[in-house]
Design a protein around this motif. Structure first.
Motif, PDB file in Angstrom:
ATOM      1  N   ALA A  14       0.849  -1.209   0.000  1.00  0.00           N
ATOM      2  CA  ALA A  14       0.000   0.000   0.000  1.00  0.00           C
ATOM      3  C   ALA A  14       0.879   1.252   0.000  1.00  0.00           C
ATOM      4  O   ALA A  14       0.570   2.237  -0.684  1.00  0.00           O
ATOM      5  N   SER A  15       1.966   1.208   0.745  1.00  0.00           N
ATOM      6  CA  SER A  15       2.852   2.369   0.822  1.00  0.00           C
ATOM      7  C   SER A  15       3.496   2.642  -0.544  1.00  0.00           C
ATOM      8  O   SER A  15       3.600   3.800  -0.978  1.00  0.00           O
ATOM      9  N   GLN A  16       3.915   1.583  -1.224  1.00  0.00           N
ATOM     10  CA  GLN A  16       4.509   1.757  -2.562  1.00  0.00           C
ATOM     11  C   GLN A  16       3.480   2.308  -3.552  1.00  0.00           C
ATOM     12  O   GLN A  16       3.795   3.175  -4.368  1.00  0.00           O
ATOM     13  N   ILE A  17       2.271   1.812  -3.472  1.00  0.00           N
ATOM     14  CA  ILE A  17       1.221   2.279  -4.391  1.00  0.00           C
ATOM     15  C   ILE A  17       0.924   3.760  -4.130  1.00  0.00           C
ATOM     16  O   ILE A  17       0.805   4.563  -5.056  1.00  0.00           O
ATOM     17  N   ALA A  18       0.828   4.097  -2.846  1.00  0.00           N
ATOM     18  CA  ALA A  18       0.562   5.504  -2.486  1.00  0.00           C
ATOM     19  C   ALA A  18       1.670   6.401  -3.017  1.00  0.00           C
ATOM     20  O   ALA A  18       1.404   7.467  -3.590  1.00  0.00           O
ATOM     21  N   ALA A  19       2.917   5.965  -2.868  1.00  0.00           N
ATOM     22  CA  ALA A  19       4.049   6.771  -3.342  1.00  0.00           C
ATOM     23  C   ALA A  19       3.978   6.927  -4.862  1.00  0.00           C
ATOM     24  O   ALA A  19       4.248   8.003  -5.413  1.00  0.00           O
ATOM     25  N   ARG A  20       3.619   5.853  -5.545  1.00  0.00           N
ATOM     26  CA  ARG A  20       3.526   5.908  -7.013  1.00  0.00           C
ATOM     27  C   ARG A  20       2.424   6.873  -7.443  1.00  0.00           C
ATOM     28  O   ARG A  20       2.605   7.667  -8.367  1.00  0.00           O
ATOM     29  N   ILE A  21       1.282   6.819  -6.775  1.00  0.00           N
ATOM     30  CA  ILE A  21       0.181   7.728  -7.112  1.00  0.00           C
ATOM     31  C   ILE A  21       0.649   9.172  -6.932  1.00  0.00           C
ATOM     32  O   ILE A  21       0.462  10.014  -7.822  1.00  0.00           O
ATOM     33  N   ILE A  22       1.278   9.441  -5.807  1.00  0.00           N
ATOM     34  CA  ILE A  22       1.718  10.815  -5.529  1.00  0.00           C
ATOM     35  C   ILE A  22       2.729  11.271  -6.587  1.00  0.00           C
ATOM     36  O   ILE A  22       2.671  12.405  -7.068  1.00  0.00           O
ATOM     37  N   SER A  23       3.610  10.364  -6.992  1.00  0.00           N
ATOM     38  CA  SER A  23       4.616  10.766  -7.993  1.00  0.00           C
ATOM     39  C   SER A  23       3.966  11.025  -9.362  1.00  0.00           C
ATOM     40  O   SER A  23       4.500  11.784 -10.163  1.00  0.00           O
ATOM     41  N   GLU A  24       2.821  10.419  -9.617  1.00  0.00           N
ATOM     42  CA  GLU A  24       2.173  10.610 -10.933  1.00  0.00           C
ATOM     43  C   GLU A  24       1.178  11.770 -10.966  1.00  0.00           C
ATOM     44  O   GLU A  24       0.696  12.147 -12.036  1.00  0.00           O
ATOM     45  N   ILE A  25       0.884  12.324  -9.819  1.00  0.00           N
ATOM     46  CA  ILE A  25      -0.109  13.409  -9.763  1.00  0.00           C
ATOM     47  C   ILE A  25       0.255  14.588 -10.683  1.00  0.00           C
ATOM     48  O   ILE A  25      -0.617  15.102 -11.397  1.00  0.00           O
ATOM     49  N   PRO A  26       1.523  15.015 -10.703  1.00  0.00           N
ATOM     50  CA  PRO A  26       1.838  16.194 -11.541  1.00  0.00           C
ATOM     51  C   PRO A  26       1.484  15.994 -13.013  1.00  0.00           C
ATOM     52  O   PRO A  26       1.207  16.963 -13.722  1.00  0.00           O
ATOM     53  N   THR A  27       1.438  14.776 -13.476  1.00  0.00           N
ATOM     54  CA  THR A  27       1.136  14.535 -14.893  1.00  0.00           C
ATOM     55  C   THR A  27      -0.340  14.781 -15.219  1.00  0.00           C
ATOM     56  O   THR A  27      -0.688  14.915 -16.394  1.00  0.00           O
TER      57      THR A  27
END
Ligand SMILES: Nc1ncnc2c1ncn2[C@@H]1O[C@H](COP(=O)(O)OP(=O)(O)O)[C@@H](O)[C@H]1O
Ligand SMILES: O=C(O)C1=C[C@@H](OP(=O)(O)O)[C@@H](O)[C@H](O)C1
Ligand SMILES: [Mg+2]
Length: 185
Positions: A160-173
């Motif tokens: 869950a932590s990895q998924i959350a980090a990935r979502i946050i990193s993709e938000i700017p796009t």
């Protein structure tokens, strides 16, 4: 990142068992947002479990309560919101979801099956062949989930932590541009 988001809410959508509730809490923690789970608000508001509600008033009434709660929640900012998997089925809910960024947690049905095999808290999955039922529901809803701003394909062993980090990193796009200034000068 929270400053980049400027308080815009994040709505997690996707199938039962996709991890909306679990990942939503991680996102809130990482962003310094508050976490809201629409099912939990419904349970608190009605003083009934989701199973009880489906049994006592049926899915139609549950969907009306869900829309009402969503309408109230979307008036706030700085929230990570885990929705119920069926929220996408009501057209009017999209006008509320579009207040924020909508993220589809897309998880393979065999992973959903493993996660939900021992779970009896999802009324729509009781008394049915679980894998077939999950496949049928996904077939009905896939085109709706696809309307999210961000599509996150989750692999079986991602935490869950990895998924959350990935979502946050993709938000700017996918951040929506600011609306034009209303100033006349
Ligand atoms: N990334 C993950 N890896 C392993 N198990 C997970 C993950 N995300 C959620 N789970 C588990 O799957 C089940 C369903 O998660 P939940 O967050 O309730 O999903 P949803 O809210 O989308 O229905 C829970 O038992 C949860 O602990
Ligand atoms: O997909 C659905 O129609 C539902 C999903 C559930 O929430 P989760 O997606 O959090 O399991 C809950 O709202 C209810 O059981 C109906
Ligand atoms: Mg949930």
């Amino acid at each position: 990142m929270s400053s980049l988001l400027k308080g815009v809410n994040l709505y997690l959508i996707g199938m039962m068992g996709a991890g909306k509730t679990t990942v939503g809490q991680e996102i809130a923690r990482k962003l310094g947002y508050r976490f809201v789970d629409t099912d939990a608000v419904i349970a608190q508001f009605t003083q009934k479990s989701i199973n009880q509600l489906f049994a006592e008033v049926g899915e139609g009434e549950f969907r009306q309560i869900e829309s009402k709660i969503l309408a109230e929640v979307c008036a706030y900012t700085n929230l990570a919101i885990a929705t119920g998997g069926g929220i996408v089925t009501q057209q009017k809910n999209w006008s509320y979801l579009r207040h924020g960024l909508i993220v589809w947690l897309d998880v393979p049905t065999d992973v959903l099956y493993q996660r939900l095999a021992e779970d009896n808290t999802r009324p729509l999955l009781q008394n049915a062949d679980l894998l077939t039922k999950l496949q049928l529901i996904l077939q009905e809803r896939r085109s709706l989930y696809k309307q999210a701003d961000l599509h996150i394909s989750v692999s079986a062993n991602e935490t869950a932590s990895q998924i959350a980090a990935r979502i946050i990193s993709e938000i700017p796009t996918v951040l929506k541009p600011d609306p034009p200034s209303s100033s006349n000068t």
